[in-house]
Structures are given as structure tokens and as C-alpha cells.
Design an enzyme around this catalytic site. Structure first.
Site, PDB file in Angstrom:
ATOM      1  CG  ASP A  33       0.627  -5.397 -20.075  1.00  0.00           C
ATOM      2  OD1 ASP A  33       1.797  -5.272 -19.690  1.00  0.00           O
ATOM      3  OD2 ASP A  33       0.178  -4.836 -21.092  1.00  0.00           O
ATOM      4  CG  HIS A  50       9.207  -6.867 -18.357  1.00  0.00           C
ATOM      5  ND1 HIS A  50       8.381  -6.790 -17.251  1.00  0.00           N
ATOM      6  CD2 HIS A  50       8.445  -6.489 -19.406  1.00  0.00           C
ATOM      7  CE1 HIS A  50       7.175  -6.386 -17.628  1.00  0.00           C
ATOM      8  NE2 HIS A  50       7.193  -6.208 -18.933  1.00  0.00           N
ATOM      9  CG  ASP A  51       8.048  -2.821 -18.634  1.00  0.00           C
ATOM     10  OD1 ASP A  51       8.385  -3.324 -19.724  1.00  0.00           O
ATOM     11  OD2 ASP A  51       6.903  -2.922 -18.150  1.00  0.00           O
ATOM     12  CD  GLU A  90       2.446  -2.371 -16.342  1.00  0.00           C
ATOM     13  OE1 GLU A  90       3.568  -1.938 -16.642  1.00  0.00           O
ATOM     14  OE2 GLU A  90       1.608  -2.639 -17.207  1.00  0.00           O
ATOM     15  CG  ASP A  92      13.459 -22.913 -24.961  1.00  0.00           C
ATOM     16  OD1 ASP A  92      13.646 -23.480 -23.877  1.00  0.00           O
ATOM     17  OD2 ASP A  92      14.302 -22.919 -25.891  1.00  0.00           O
ATOM     18  CG  ASP A 129       2.272 -10.313 -18.456  1.00  0.00           C
ATOM     19  OD1 ASP A 129       1.374  -9.460 -18.368  1.00  0.00           O
ATOM     20  OD2 ASP A 129       3.479 -10.071 -18.257  1.00  0.00           O
TER      21      ASP A 129
HETATM   22  C1  GLC Z   1       3.366  -3.081 -19.812  1.00  0.00           C
HETATM   23  C2  GLC Z   1       4.456  -4.088 -20.018  1.00  0.00           C
HETATM   24  C3  GLC Z   1       5.398  -3.580 -21.051  1.00  0.00           C
HETATM   25  C4  GLC Z   1       4.631  -3.416 -22.333  1.00  0.00           C
HETATM   26  C5  GLC Z   1       3.388  -2.556 -22.152  1.00  0.00           C
HETATM   27  C6  GLC Z   1       2.441  -2.729 -23.293  1.00  0.00           C
HETATM   28  O1  GLC Z   1       3.832  -1.890 -19.330  1.00  0.00           O
HETATM   29  O2  GLC Z   1       5.083  -4.361 -18.801  1.00  0.00           O
HETATM   30  O3  GLC Z   1       6.511  -4.415 -21.232  1.00  0.00           O
HETATM   31  O4  GLC Z   1       5.448  -2.830 -23.309  1.00  0.00           O
HETATM   32  O5  GLC Z   1       2.661  -2.896 -21.006  1.00  0.00           O
HETATM   33  O6  GLC Z   1       1.840  -3.995 -23.237  1.00  0.00           O
HETATM   34 CA    CA Z   2      15.056 -21.792 -27.682  1.00  0.00          CA
END
Ligand code: GLC
Ligand code: CA
Length: 565
Positions: A200, A329-330, A257, A29, A98
């Protein structure tokens, strides 16, 4: 090239759900992040990108937003967010949000209103089509997370488009009213004092003028969304408008991205007055992809990694600045993906850090990368949280892989690898939470954790600190930030070496990813004379020296050398 404030900075990505839990509910958090700001400051990072913390059902872990103006209570409150922005600022750091605006959540009020009245104004926020009495879908596009891109608009006789999960309806960017809503939200966040956005999945916002089928590319009869993206023309109008109306008035820093940009589009995206400040170099992430699915992906090795890196620099030249990563994270953990079991050790993790970090571009560190976190062993499909891993597992099974084979290959690529709790200490649950973590931690936290590495001079963490300090050292900064990137001619198997060259300096960055010693020929200087040796600016604990026109690297050695004639 016009100099920007962010060029000499270092960025760090936080995946809030897994970073630090302050209240024992097992979910990271904002207060948790605030409690670790001193750690981040001490590491030397300047820009913090937070994966989404907006109100969300978390179907795609926050990339499905139900209120762009609210913080999800699981992450904290707006007050916590304001505190984080202020506390970061106090330490000279800036926060990026993001920006997820290709789609929202099916629990967003716009979508609910579209269900109530599909012909009304909110219906126009989405891509809706009448249901066909025979059940034929408007197009045969396959969503990124599996299955068709169309689902029933609840309570209506219409369908809506989602290129990601069913709970992520695509927003209709052709509608100027929707675009204004997006810009309003961007400005609202900029007013709160953030530094900008990571943007994103942005390439998906532009669809072709006419929706139609493409040849099926798997036996599910569907076709990859890539086909429709290739046909879509004119994304620049949206992106240019967003830049001018939302980003430029605040001089916002933006990192896109961007997968699948079209040939020749780089200058428009990140050149002088481009749509974004920078975008990620995803050449590694694209390497080995297969239309059949994850199970068919080719694994990357050091030689292929080097080719990706060199290819990316050839493409970008001095058009602009890439943002460079080895994981996010992907993706799986960089140390697991790029270093095979035979060569993975602390020294090779440091070598990997050096060669990606000192490239030309803005380096991003993903949480836990700085201590060398690795993929976790996932033992059963029930353990998977990530929706795209679950779908990819099923695709692999349908293609005929056994359970074991499917698990082995899918879990190697799984996004969950990057999403396990940050390993703070060897206490229970890695010091991430006093409760039950939402995703099981990697059991190797007993060996790999911040606490163990903090004061240890030869730890991976200490090495990252030295790298960051070196990139910022006024004596070399101009070369690391603005110098040319020149591949070394003499890279053999398992070796990555390149030069960073400014008018005044030539710095050699080299890593040996094999167990054998190697020796490389030093390049020639601008006047054609050979460099004979150099000053070692950074080593990784393995023997490295430049002498008699050659650089000697012991097994797994990495060296940064200021070359001297
Ligand atoms: C981007 C994000 C990913 C998400 C996708 C849809 O690729 O990095 O984690 O699942 O977009 O928003
Ligand atoms: Ca927490």
C-alpha cells in the site's frame, strides 16, 4: 526473462468488508470468504488479495492498522485466517495480505506510547515536530484526504505528520528500528503460509531530508504532497532492504501500489531483481487528474483508455510485468468509468474484459467486476462513507459547485462505488447479508447478480470464465503470458486492438466499443506476408470474423483471433 510461478496466474481482489457476511452483522468476514472459495476456484482465479483485515478502527476501512499481528474481530479470528489460508491452499490458491506500512493507526500502541513520551523510543517511530507558539505548521503540505498534514500529538506540545487521514500517522522509515519491526511482521505473516503482499501507498515512505513549504496550489494555502514526494530521494535503499530482508527469504510475491515513481525507475522497481514482483499499471487512474480536486477531473473515453494502455506498454516494454486492472477498491467501477451510458451493455462489458485481460501482465479482477457490477447512484452526501469522497465533495462545494453538481461529479468518482456489497443473488441485500449491510447495496442487484449469471452461457460471468480459461490454455499460454504486446495500426474511434506475438503465434485481440460495424486491416506476418484470416478463439456473442486480410466486428463485438497466413 526469468519465468516465475505467478506469471501465468490470475489474481482476484477481495474487499472483505463487502464480500460475504457469514453471521448477519452486515459486515463481510473471513468465514464469508471461506464459504465462497469454491466460487472463486470455479471462476479460475489463483491469487487472492485481501484488502486489510487487521485490527483497525476502520477510519479508512482498515488502511489504518492498530495491530499488525491481529485480525479485527469484525472480520473474524486468527483461527479463521489460518483456516482461510489452508482452505485456499487446498484449492491451489494463494492469499496475499495488504501491507500498509506508510502509516499505522493513531490507536496503535506505538502511537499511544509516542503520546506518553514523545522523546522516548516510540516518538522516533513517527515524524514529530515542536508546536510553533504562533501556530505556524512545520510545512504547508495538504493531506490526501484534505486539510493540513499536521495535527497535535495528543497531550503533548508536539505535532505529528500524516499524509493521509489524521487517524493515519506516518511511520518514520528513517528509523532502522521501525524498519526492523516492519520486516519482522512481514516474515511472521510469510511463516503463516501466505503467498505475499500487495503493498500500500509505498511511494510515500520516503520524505525529503529537509521539510519545507512549497508554493500553495489552492486557495487553502496548502500544497500537494506530490511536491514533497518529487523531492524525496533514496526510496530504493528502503525498498531494497525490505526485499532482501523480508521478501526474498520467502520468495514472496509482491505487487506495489506505486503512483508517481520517478522517470526511469521502472527497472529498479520491477525489473530483474526489482524491489517488487510487479506493480499496478495506474495510467487510467491517473488520467484526467486535476490539482484542483476530483470535481475538475476529466472523464476518460475509449480512445483515451486505448492511449493509456498503449502508452503503458510502450513504457514497460519487456522490463517487467505490470499488474493490470480496470477497477479496485479506490476507484469507480470500470464498467461505469470506461463505458459511457450510451455504450454500456453486456457485450461492451465483455469487450472491455477481453482487451484489458489479455494484455501482457498479471490480470487482477476486482470483486463483482466479473458480473459487470456498476457504480451506484448516490443520492446525498450523508450516504457517503468514504472519507476521501466526503472531503472531495466539500472541496467541490468550496470551488462553487452547487450541491447537485458536486454530488454528481464526486459520486461518479467515489470509492464507495466499488465498496457496495457483492451481488450474490436477487434476494434481499443481494444475498450478501441477512442483516443490515454496513453500506447500502446497489439496487441493480436484482438484475446483476452471480446467481442469475452462473449457469447462463452468455452472461458476463461466463465470459470471464472463458477468458481465464483461454489465457491458461496450454496451446496459447506462452503467447498470452510472454508474447510481445503490439498495438494494431488500424484502431479507429471506439476501437481497441492489439497483437500478442510470440515466435510461433500472432493473436489479435480486438474490441469495438461503438454501435456501428467496423473493419480493420490485419497486420503483416514476420516475413512481411499478409495474414489473410484466422481462427476465432473467443467471441462475445456479436458477429466477428477475419477474412481477406480484414477483421470484421459488428457493433460491440470483441474477438480474439489466432491469425493465419
Ligand atoms: C491506498 C489504499 C487506499 C487507502 C490509502 C491509505 O491508496 O488503496 O484505500 O486509503 O492507501 O492507506
Ligand atoms: Ca459478519
Amino acid at each position: 526473462m526469468e519465468k516465475k510461478w505467478w506469471h501465468d496466474k490470475v489474481a482476484y481482489q477481495i474487499y472483505p468488508k463487502s464480500f460475504m457476511d457469514s453471521n448477519g452483522d452486515g459486515i463481510g468476514d473471513l468465514q464469508g470468504i471461506i464459504s465462497r472459495l469454491d466460487y472463486l476456484k470455479d471462476l479460475g482465479v489463483d491469487i487472492l488479495w485481501l484488502s486489510p483485515i487487521y485490527k483497525s478502527p476502520l477510519a479508512d476501512e482498515g488502511y489504518d492498522i492498530s495491530d499488525y499481528y491481529a485480525i479485527d474481530p469484525r472480520f473474524g479470528s486468527m483461527q479463521d485466517m489460518e483456516e482461510l489460508i489452508a482452505e485456499a491452499k487446498k484449492r491451489g490458491m494463494t492469499v496475499l495480505m495488504d501491507l500498509v506500512v506508510n502509516h499505522c493507526s493513531d490507536e496503535h500502541e506505538w502511537f499511544k506510547k509516542a503520546c506518553e513520551d514523545p522523546d522516548g523510543q516510540y516518538g522516533k517511530y513517527f515524524y514529530l515536530r515542536d508546536k510553533d507558539p504562533e501556530g505556524k505548521l512545520p510545512t504547508n503540505w495538504r493531506s490526501y484526504f484534505g486539510g493540513p498534514c499536521w495535527d497535535e500529538l495528543p497531550g503533548t506540545d508536539k505535532l505529528y505528520l500524516h499524509v493521509f487521514h489524521r487517524k493515519q500517522p506516518d511511520l518514520n522509515w528513517e528509523n532502522p528500528q521501525l524498519r526492523e519491526e516492519v520486516y519482522k511482521n512481514i516474515r511472521w505473516w510469510m511463516e503463516k503460509g501466505i503467498g505475499g503482499f500487495r503493498i500500500d501507498a509505498i511511494i510515500n515512505i520516503k520524505k525529503p531530508a529537509v521539510f519545507h513549504d512549497y508554493p500553495a496550489d489552492r486557495d487553502d494555502g496548502l500544497s500537494s504532497v506530490d511536491n514533497m514526494l518529487m523531492e524525496a530521494e533514496g526510496i530504493g535503499e528502503f525498498l531494497g532492504e525490505m526485499r532482501d530482508k523480508a521478501f526474498a527469504p520467502y520468495d514472496a510475491f509482491t505487487v506495489g501500489e506505486v503512483f508517481n515513481e520517478k522517470e526511469g525507475d521502472l527497472p529498479l522497481f520491477i525489473g530483474e531483481n526489482g524491489y517488487f514482483s510487479t506493480m499496478f499499471d495506474f495510467s487510467v487512474e491517473l488520467y484526467g487528474r486535476s490539482g484542483k480536486g476530483w470535481f475538475d477531473m476529466k472523464r476518460i473515453d475509449i480512445d483515451a483508455f486505448r492511449n493509456c494502455m498503449f502508452g503503458a506498454h510502450e513504457k514497460i516494454g519487456d522490463i517487467g510485468f505490470y499488474s493490470t486492472i480496470i477497477e479496485n477498491h479506490d476507484e469507480p467501477r470500470g464498467a461505469s468509468r470506461l463505458l459511457s451510458d450510451e455504450i454500456r451493455c453486456d457485450a461492451s462489458k465483455k469487450a472491455l474484459a477481453a482487451v484489458y485481460f489479455l494484455r501482457r501482465g498479471l490480470p487482477f479482477i476486482y470483486q463483482g467486476q466479473e458480473i459487470g457490477m456498476e457504480n451506484k447512484k448516490i443520492r446525498s452526501v450523508q450516504e457517503l462513507d468514504d472519507i476521501s469522497s466526503i472531503d472531495s465533495y466539500e472541496v467541490a462545494r468550496r470551488a462553487g459547485l452547487t450541491n447537485e453538481e458536486a454530488l454528481e461529479t464526486i459520486t461518479f468518482h467515489s470509492r464507495d462505488n466499488a465498496r457496495t456489497p457483492m451481488q450474490w443473488s436477487d434476494e434481499e441485500h443481494a444475498g450478501f447479508t441477512t442483516g443490515d449491510p454496513w453500506l447500502r447495496e446497489n439496487p441493480n442487484y436484482r438484475q446483476i447478480n452471480v446467481q442469475e449469471q452462473l449457469g447462463r452461457e452468455d452472461s458476463v460471468l461466463s465470459y470471464y470464465k472463458k477468458l481465464i480459461a483461454l489465457r491458461k490454455d496450454p496451446a496459447y499460454k506462452d503467447t498470452f503470458v510472454y508474447g510481445d504486446f503490439v498495438p494494431a495500426e488500424d484502431c479507429g474511434h471506439n476501437v481497441i486492438a492489439y497483437l500478442r506475438k510470440s515466435k510461433e503465434q500472432t493473436i489479435l485481440v480486438a474490441g469495438n466499443f461503438g454501435a456501428q460495424d467496423v473493419s480493420l486491416k490485419l497486420p503483416r506476418g514476420a516475413d512481411g506476408s499478409a495474414f489473410k484470416g484466422g481462427k476465432l478463439l473467443l467471441d462475445n456473442g456479436k458477429e466477428a470474423y477475419a477474412e481477406d486480410g480484414r477483421l470484421h466486428l459488428a457493433g460491440f463485438a470483441a474477438a480474439v483471433v489466432l491469425l493465419e497466413a
